[in-house]
Scaffold this motif. Structure first.
Motif, PDB file in Angstrom:
ATOM      1  N   MET A 126       2.417  -6.888 -16.207  1.00  0.00           N
ATOM      2  CA  MET A 126       3.379  -5.813 -15.784  1.00  0.00           C
ATOM      3  C   MET A 126       3.510  -4.757 -14.915  1.00  0.00           C
ATOM      4  O   MET A 126       2.581  -4.190 -13.919  1.00  0.00           O
ATOM      5  N   GLY A 127       4.508  -4.372 -13.393  1.00  0.00           N
ATOM      6  CA  GLY A 127       4.704  -3.349 -12.605  1.00  0.00           C
ATOM      7  C   GLY A 127       5.930  -3.381 -12.310  1.00  0.00           C
ATOM      8  O   GLY A 127       6.405  -3.503 -12.507  1.00  0.00           O
ATOM      9  N   THR A 128       5.658  -2.467 -10.910  1.00  0.00           N
ATOM     10  CA  THR A 128       7.094  -1.424 -10.879  1.00  0.00           C
ATOM     11  C   THR A 128       7.125  -1.655  -9.707  1.00  0.00           C
ATOM     12  O   THR A 128       6.408  -1.857  -9.448  1.00  0.00           O
ATOM     13  N   PHE A 129       8.689  -2.089  -9.496  1.00  0.00           N
ATOM     14  CA  PHE A 129       8.471  -1.165  -7.271  1.00  0.00           C
ATOM     15  C   PHE A 129       8.845   0.041  -7.240  1.00  0.00           C
ATOM     16  O   PHE A 129       9.656   0.032  -5.822  1.00  0.00           O
ATOM     17  N   THR A 130       8.971   1.084  -8.009  1.00  0.00           N
ATOM     18  CA  THR A 130       9.292   2.414  -7.907  1.00  0.00           C
ATOM     19  C   THR A 130       8.709   3.349  -7.423  1.00  0.00           C
ATOM     20  O   THR A 130       8.163   4.062  -6.650  1.00  0.00           O
ATOM     21  N   LYS A 131       6.885   2.063  -6.690  1.00  0.00           N
ATOM     22  CA  LYS A 131       5.776   2.814  -6.359  1.00  0.00           C
ATOM     23  C   LYS A 131       5.932   2.619  -5.286  1.00  0.00           C
ATOM     24  O   LYS A 131       6.536   3.309  -4.032  1.00  0.00           O
ATOM     25  N   SER A 132       4.460   2.009  -5.130  1.00  0.00           N
ATOM     26  CA  SER A 132       3.626   1.404  -3.518  1.00  0.00           C
ATOM     27  C   SER A 132       5.828   0.676  -2.396  1.00  0.00           C
ATOM     28  O   SER A 132       5.135   0.653  -1.668  1.00  0.00           O
ATOM     29  N   PHE A 133       6.466   0.490  -3.920  1.00  0.00           N
ATOM     30  CA  PHE A 133       7.543  -0.060  -2.706  1.00  0.00           C
ATOM     31  C   PHE A 133       8.704   0.066  -2.388  1.00  0.00           C
ATOM     32  O   PHE A 133       9.582  -0.059  -1.859  1.00  0.00           O
ATOM     33  N   GLY A 134       8.862   1.351  -2.349  1.00  0.00           N
ATOM     34  CA  GLY A 134       9.730   1.826  -2.458  1.00  0.00           C
ATOM     35  C   GLY A 134      11.441   1.596  -3.289  1.00  0.00           C
ATOM     36  O   GLY A 134      12.862   1.941  -2.309  1.00  0.00           O
ATOM     37  N   SER A 135      11.823   0.895  -4.078  1.00  0.00           N
ATOM     38  CA  SER A 135      12.867   0.224  -4.786  1.00  0.00           C
ATOM     39  C   SER A 135      12.799   0.996  -5.473  1.00  0.00           C
ATOM     40  O   SER A 135      12.263   1.839  -6.413  1.00  0.00           O
ATOM     41  N   ILE A 136      13.618  -0.065  -6.744  1.00  0.00           N
ATOM     42  CA  ILE A 136      13.673   0.161  -8.155  1.00  0.00           C
ATOM     43  C   ILE A 136      13.522  -0.714  -9.462  1.00  0.00           C
ATOM     44  O   ILE A 136      12.562  -1.418  -8.267  1.00  0.00           O
ATOM     45  N   GLY A 137      12.667  -0.717 -10.564  1.00  0.00           N
ATOM     46  CA  GLY A 137      12.924  -1.858 -11.246  1.00  0.00           C
ATOM     47  C   GLY A 137      11.558  -1.664 -11.435  1.00  0.00           C
ATOM     48  O   GLY A 137      10.325  -1.171 -10.944  1.00  0.00           O
TER      49      GLY A 137
END
Length: 497
Positions: A324-335
């Motif tokens: 599991m991971g998020t896009f809110t940190k390293s990717f500069g997005s949400i979700g």
């Protein structure tokens, strides 16, 4: 000094080389400080009562809706220093940010914007790889997707909310982390809290790290199944619990568990510590358990290719059942996302309410994350992704070791971009934040209930967008603050295993 959470005999020394611990006199002063603060707060409550200004906690005839001490803590402790949190900004969360100033006449009055702003070095955002920007090829692809798909979907992905960028992001994510398929959610918290109930149910057992994120704790409670907790990052304790649970079986009936799910994080957000993945994989295979790894802070930030904790340790992603991971940190997005075997992802598409009953991630946000993924993979035709990964690693290790050499107590592992500096004394939470802000540094300070009552800290989040000059300047300011607040508890740390 004895390290509290690193007790597995199978863990190499280099994996535990960066966890500091507090001296006993520091801990003693923590309790004294809280005793003084609570005592003075109770005196204030008493005088408020006799003067008729006492806060009405619960209307007569009604049951209380909150815990008395928590309300006291929020009013008499947090309420006096709340200016240190939720500071609004009016710029991109890059290396430097514009912070909007606020003020009030009395601590109980609301904080109001003054119309002024202050330029500060950003040491508090999760912008690990520096992709949170409004110019460049990634931003251009996001703008283009707005014209083509609009800004929102108003429907769940299971209905008509699946857009081309969203499906492309799912495919790219699965390929990036080394899994057959992936499921993308619009909210990182809901990825955990809404999916765990669809993964395990009655007759199953969850074994969770004691310092797992609130979203994981919420998801575990929602499953309605038995949950056991092992000491943070302590693989020996984990194995003891698994062995005991298998021997004892289910409560009352003592029947075998239908499944056992181990839940851990790649990087623990309040400690900056990295999961002992290889050892946990060994235990998981030995006892036939399933493994769920939350990579919210480690994906994109760990490993020579930025692929997370599996990449960091050289572990085959096939040995981890659910990533599991998020896009809110390293990717500069949400979700967020869940990546696993296709059969499991197909099951989640039909059963997790965080996907079935929630709106789909907007196409521009999906395009932002997808474009950032391609840069990390080098598929944009440049080596920008690899340079960002290396810069983040170099920045994190430089900043961490410099703080240690100054004598600060640090909780963090090598290569982790999350670097907590321990404050311990509750009165230093606000003082550190305000002194840093005066010196044009934006930091995040953390206290109860996000951390144990006796472990307040400031948490630095390092980014690839920081230059070495930025960090050297920040270290000078932090050293000054440390001297002023007497935070340099040690000059050299000894660990015994």
């Amino acid at each position: 000094m004895v390290e509290k959470h690193r007790t597995s005999p199978t863990v190499d020394v280099e994996e535990t080389d960066n966890i500091d611990d507090a001296d006993y006199w520091v801990v003693a002063w923590i309790y004294i400080a809280y005793g003084v603060i609570i005592f003075l707060g109770k005196i204030a409550e008493f005088f408020a009562f006799i003067t008729g200004k006492r806060y009405v906690h619960t209307p007569k005839g009604y049951a209380p809706l909150f815990v008395e001490f928590e309300y006291f803590y929020q009013r008499r402790l947090y309420g006096r220093i709340r200016d240190c949190w939720d500071r609004p900004i009016c710029s991109m969360p890059g290396a430097w940010i514009d912070v909007m100033l606020r003020a009030n006449k009395h601590y109980s009055d609301p904080l109001l914007l003054t119309g002024e702003k202050k330029r500060c070095l950003n040491l508090g955002s999760y912008n690990y790889l520096g992709f949170a920007q409004n110019e460049g090829p990634i931003a251009e692809s996001v703008v283009e997707s707005i014209y083509q798909y609009g800004t929102f979907t108003c429907s769940s992905p299971s209905d008509i909310g699946t857009t081309t960028p969203l499906r492309l992001l799912e495919q790219e994510t699965a390929r990036f982390v080394g899994k057959e398929d992936a499921l993308v959610f619009e909210m990182g918290f809901a990825t955990n809290s809404g999916s765990l109930p669809a993964l395990i149910g009655k007759g199953g057992l969850i074994i969770s790290d004691s310092l797992n994120h609130a979203s994981l704790a919420t998801g575990c409670k929602a499953t309605g199944t038995k949950v056991r907790v092992f000491r943070h990052n302590d693989t020996r304790h984990l194995e003891d619990i698994i062995r005991e649970s298998i021997i004892q079986g289910q409560p009352k009936t003592h029947r075998p568990w239908t499944s056992i799910l181990i839940i851990v994080e790649g990087i623990y957000s309040m400690e900056g510590e990295i999961l002992h993945l290889a050892e946990i994989v060994r235990i998981k295979k030995k006892y036939g358990c399933y493994l769920y790894v939350d990579e919210a802070h480690s994906i994109g930030a760990l490993g020579p290719h930025g692929r997370g904790v599996c990449d960091h340790y050289g572990v085959d992603p096939a040995d981890v059942d659910i990533l599991m991971g998020t896009f809110t940190k390293s990717f500069g997005s949400i979700g967020g996302y869940i990546a696993a075997d296709k059969s499991l992802i197909d099951h989640l598409r039909q059963s997790t309410f965080a996907y079935v009953y929630a709106s789909s991630m907007s196409a521009p946000c999906a395009m932002q994350a997808c474009a950032a993924l391609r840069v990390i993979l080098g598929e944009d035709g440049t080596d920008l992704g690899q340079r960002k990964i290396k810069q983040l690693k170099d920045n994190s290790n430089f900043f961490r070791e410099a703080l240690r050499e100054m004598g600060f107590t640090i909780l963090s592992n090598k290569d982790s971009p999350v670097i907590p500096l321990m404050l311990y004394n509750p009165s230093k939470i606000a003082r550190f934040s305000r002194l840093a802000f005066e010196r044009h540094i934006a930091v995040v300070v953390v206290g109860y209930p996000a951390t144990p009552l006796t472990s307040p800290r400031t948490r630095f989040c390092i980014s690839a967008s920081h230059s070495r000059e930025d960090l050297e300047w920040a270290l000078e300011q932090i050293s000054y603050i440390g001297d002023k607040l007497n935070l340099k508890h040690k000059k050299k740390t000894f660990l015994f295993f």
